[in-house]
Design a protein around this motif. Structure first.
Motif, PDB file in Angstrom:
ATOM      1  N   LEU A  71       5.217 -10.385  44.238  1.00 43.06           N
ATOM      2  CA  LEU A  71       4.964 -11.131  42.998  1.00 43.06           C
ATOM      3  C   LEU A  71       4.318 -10.220  41.964  1.00 43.06           C
ATOM      4  O   LEU A  71       4.747 -10.164  40.812  1.00 43.06           O
ATOM      5  CB  LEU A  71       4.073 -12.338  43.281  1.00 43.06           C
ATOM      6  CG  LEU A  71       3.456 -13.035  42.069  1.00 43.06           C
ATOM      7  CD1 LEU A  71       4.529 -13.602  41.158  1.00 43.06           C
ATOM      8  CD2 LEU A  71       2.487 -14.112  42.513  1.00 43.06           C
ATOM      9  N   GLY A  72       3.289  -9.491  42.383  1.00 42.41           N
ATOM     10  CA  GLY A  72       2.570  -8.612  41.462  1.00 42.41           C
ATOM     11  C   GLY A  72       3.460  -7.544  40.849  1.00 42.41           C
ATOM     12  O   GLY A  72       3.318  -7.213  39.670  1.00 42.41           O
ATOM     13  N   ALA A  73       4.393  -7.031  41.632  1.00 41.55           N
ATOM     14  CA  ALA A  73       5.279  -5.982  41.134  1.00 41.55           C
ATOM     15  C   ALA A  73       6.127  -6.465  39.960  1.00 41.55           C
ATOM     16  O   ALA A  73       6.278  -5.761  38.959  1.00 41.55           O
ATOM     17  CB  ALA A  73       6.185  -5.483  42.264  1.00 41.55           C
ATOM     18  N   VAL A  74       6.655  -7.675  40.061  1.00 42.39           N
ATOM     19  CA  VAL A  74       7.523  -8.162  38.990  1.00 42.39           C
ATOM     20  C   VAL A  74       6.744  -8.757  37.827  1.00 42.39           C
ATOM     21  O   VAL A  74       7.164  -8.634  36.674  1.00 42.39           O
ATOM     22  CB  VAL A  74       8.579  -9.168  39.512  1.00 42.39           C
ATOM     23  CG1 VAL A  74       9.542  -8.483  40.456  1.00 42.39           C
ATOM     24  CG2 VAL A  74       7.933 -10.374  40.168  1.00 42.39           C
ATOM     25  N   MET A  75       5.619  -9.396  38.120  1.00 43.68           N
ATOM     26  CA  MET A  75       4.835  -9.974  37.024  1.00 43.68           C
ATOM     27  C   MET A  75       4.238  -8.881  36.153  1.00 43.68           C
ATOM     28  O   MET A  75       4.199  -9.009  34.933  1.00 43.68           O
ATOM     29  CB  MET A  75       3.736 -10.892  37.563  1.00 43.68           C
ATOM     30  CG  MET A  75       4.253 -12.228  38.050  1.00 43.68           C
ATOM     31  SD  MET A  75       5.251 -13.138  36.851  1.00 43.68           S
ATOM     32  CE  MET A  75       4.011 -13.581  35.661  1.00 43.68           C
ATOM     33  N   GLY A  76       3.783  -7.810  36.766  1.00 44.97           N
ATOM     34  CA  GLY A  76       3.239  -6.707  35.991  1.00 44.97           C
ATOM     35  C   GLY A  76       4.278  -6.087  35.083  1.00 44.97           C
ATOM     36  O   GLY A  76       3.988  -5.718  33.944  1.00 44.97           O
ATOM     37  N   ALA A  77       5.498  -6.007  35.561  1.00 51.97           N
ATOM     38  CA  ALA A  77       6.564  -5.377  34.792  1.00 51.97           C
ATOM     39  C   ALA A  77       7.198  -6.319  33.765  1.00 51.97           C
ATOM     40  O   ALA A  77       7.638  -5.867  32.709  1.00 51.97           O
ATOM     41  CB  ALA A  77       7.644  -4.851  35.743  1.00 51.97           C
ATOM     42  N   HIS A  78       7.264  -7.631  34.065  1.00 58.63           N
ATOM     43  CA  HIS A  78       8.057  -8.541  33.236  1.00 58.63           C
ATOM     44  C   HIS A  78       7.337  -9.796  32.754  1.00 58.63           C
ATOM     45  O   HIS A  78       7.908 -10.577  31.991  1.00 58.63           O
ATOM     46  CB  HIS A  78       9.320  -8.960  33.997  1.00 58.63           C
ATOM     47  CG  HIS A  78      10.131  -7.802  34.459  1.00 58.63           C
ATOM     48  ND1 HIS A  78      10.818  -6.983  33.596  1.00 58.63           N
ATOM     49  CD2 HIS A  78      10.339  -7.310  35.700  1.00 58.63           C
ATOM     50  CE1 HIS A  78      11.437  -6.046  34.279  1.00 58.63           C
ATOM     51  NE2 HIS A  78      11.159  -6.210  35.558  1.00 58.63           N
ATOM     52  N   GLY A  79       6.108 -10.019  33.203  1.00 65.22           N
ATOM     53  CA  GLY A  79       5.386 -11.238  32.829  1.00 65.22           C
ATOM     54  C   GLY A  79       5.229 -11.411  31.334  1.00 65.22           C
ATOM     55  O   GLY A  79       5.409 -12.508  30.803  1.00 65.22           O
ATOM     56  N   GLY A  80       4.930 -10.337  30.628  1.00 64.42           N
ATOM     57  CA  GLY A  80       4.757 -10.419  29.175  1.00 64.42           C
ATOM     58  C   GLY A  80       6.022 -10.852  28.468  1.00 64.42           C
ATOM     59  O   GLY A  80       5.984 -11.694  27.561  1.00 64.42           O
ATOM     60  N   GLU A  81       7.149 -10.303  28.876  1.00 66.36           N
ATOM     61  CA  GLU A  81       8.436 -10.669  28.268  1.00 66.36           C
ATOM     62  C   GLU A  81       8.761 -12.135  28.525  1.00 66.36           C
ATOM     63  O   GLU A  81       9.210 -12.850  27.620  1.00 66.36           O
ATOM     64  CB  GLU A  81       9.541  -9.785  28.845  1.00 66.36           C
ATOM     65  CG  GLU A  81      10.923 -10.129  28.335  1.00 66.36           C
ATOM     66  CD  GLU A  81      12.030  -9.328  29.001  1.00 66.36           C
ATOM     67  OE1 GLU A  81      13.162  -9.407  28.502  1.00 66.36           O
ATOM     68  OE2 GLU A  81      11.775  -8.637  30.020  1.00 66.36           O
ATOM     69  N   LEU A  82       8.525 -12.598  29.741  1.00 68.56           N
ATOM     70  CA  LEU A  82       8.822 -13.997  30.069  1.00 68.56           C
ATOM     71  C   LEU A  82       7.894 -14.948  29.333  1.00 68.56           C
ATOM     72  O   LEU A  82       8.329 -15.989  28.835  1.00 68.56           O
ATOM     73  CB  LEU A  82       8.737 -14.203  31.585  1.00 68.56           C
ATOM     74  CG  LEU A  82       9.769 -13.415  32.389  1.00 68.56           C
ATOM     75  CD1 LEU A  82       9.494 -13.525  33.870  1.00 68.56           C
ATOM     76  CD2 LEU A  82      11.176 -13.869  32.056  1.00 68.56           C
ATOM     77  N   ASN A  83       6.627 -14.607  29.237  1.00 71.08           N
ATOM     78  CA  ASN A  83       5.688 -15.440  28.473  1.00 71.08           C
ATOM     79  C   ASN A  83       6.051 -15.486  27.001  1.00 71.08           C
ATOM     80  O   ASN A  83       5.879 -16.523  26.345  1.00 71.08           O
ATOM     81  CB  ASN A  83       4.253 -14.941  28.656  1.00 71.08           C
ATOM     82  CG  ASN A  83       3.689 -15.281  30.014  1.00 71.08           C
ATOM     83  OD1 ASN A  83       4.108 -16.245  30.652  1.00 71.08           O
ATOM     84  ND2 ASN A  83       2.743 -14.490  30.474  1.00 71.08           N
ATOM     85  N   ALA A  84       6.562 -14.383  26.462  1.00 73.67           N
ATOM     86  CA  ALA A  84       6.953 -14.342  25.050  1.00 73.67           C
ATOM     87  C   ALA A  84       8.146 -15.253  24.765  1.00 73.67           C
ATOM     88  O   ALA A  84       8.357 -15.660  23.619  1.00 73.67           O
ATOM     89  CB  ALA A  84       7.272 -12.909  24.639  1.00 73.67           C
ATOM     90  N   ASP A  85       8.906 -15.610  25.780  1.00 77.26           N
ATOM     91  CA  ASP A  85      10.077 -16.478  25.607  1.00 77.26           C
ATOM     92  C   ASP A  85       9.699 -17.957  25.566  1.00 77.26           C
ATOM     93  O   ASP A  85      10.485 -18.788  25.110  1.00 77.26           O
ATOM     94  CB  ASP A  85      11.080 -16.227  26.732  1.00 77.26           C
ATOM     95  CG  ASP A  85      12.423 -16.903  26.485  1.00 77.26           C
ATOM     96  OD1 ASP A  85      12.939 -16.817  25.351  1.00 77.26           O
ATOM     97  OD2 ASP A  85      12.947 -17.520  27.439  1.00 77.26           O
ATOM     98  N   VAL A  86       8.516 -18.315  26.027  1.00 78.50           N
ATOM     99  CA  VAL A  86       8.099 -19.726  26.126  1.00 78.50           C
ATOM    100  C   VAL A  86       8.257 -20.486  24.804  1.00 78.50           C
ATOM    101  O   VAL A  86       8.802 -21.598  24.794  1.00 78.50           O
ATOM    102  CB  VAL A  86       6.669 -19.851  26.695  1.00 78.50           C
ATOM    103  CG1 VAL A  86       6.145 -21.279  26.602  1.00 78.50           C
ATOM    104  CG2 VAL A  86       6.634 -19.366  28.142  1.00 78.50           C
TER     105      VAL A  86
END
Length: 107
Positions: A71-86
């Motif tokens: 989980l940490g590996a993908v959230m660190g890399a992509h969490g910001g992009e996914l949150n920006a889509d909200v």
């Protein structure tokens, strides 16, 4: 197994574009998380039996991962992009809960 529950609370004036969420946002989630994402489910809240009681949550998404490390590996890399889509699909601030799945009795 680790479960990430993303809940979108219902409130007066809340908007949620389920079509965008299912077709665009979740496609982005699947693409970015890749094989680290073991699976997911998306639920739409329903009114009570009387039809008048609104759902507590408009939508809930559950994401499943093998471990906190995956989980940490993908959230660190992509969490910001996914949150920006909200803001593209809702004006609701999501609530997130991390859980360790102790029993999974789904067929």
């Amino acid at each position: 197994m680790i479960k990430v529950s993303v809940l979108y609370p219902n409130a007066t004036g809340a908007t949620f574009d389920h079509e965008y969420y299912l077709k665009t946002h979740m496609a982005l989630v699947k693409e970015r998380f890749g094989p680290n994402l073991l699976g997911y489910s998306v639920d739409r809240g329903l009114a009570g039996d009387d039809g008048a009681t609104p759902p507590l949550y408009v939508t809930q998404c559950n994401l499943y991962f093998e471990s906190m490390a995956s989980l940490g590996a993908v959230m660190g890399a992509h969490g910001g992009e996914l949150n920006a889509d909200v803001p593209n699909f809702t004006n609701i601030t999501p609530v997130t809960q991390l859980s360790e799945v102790l029993v999974d009795n789904r067929p």
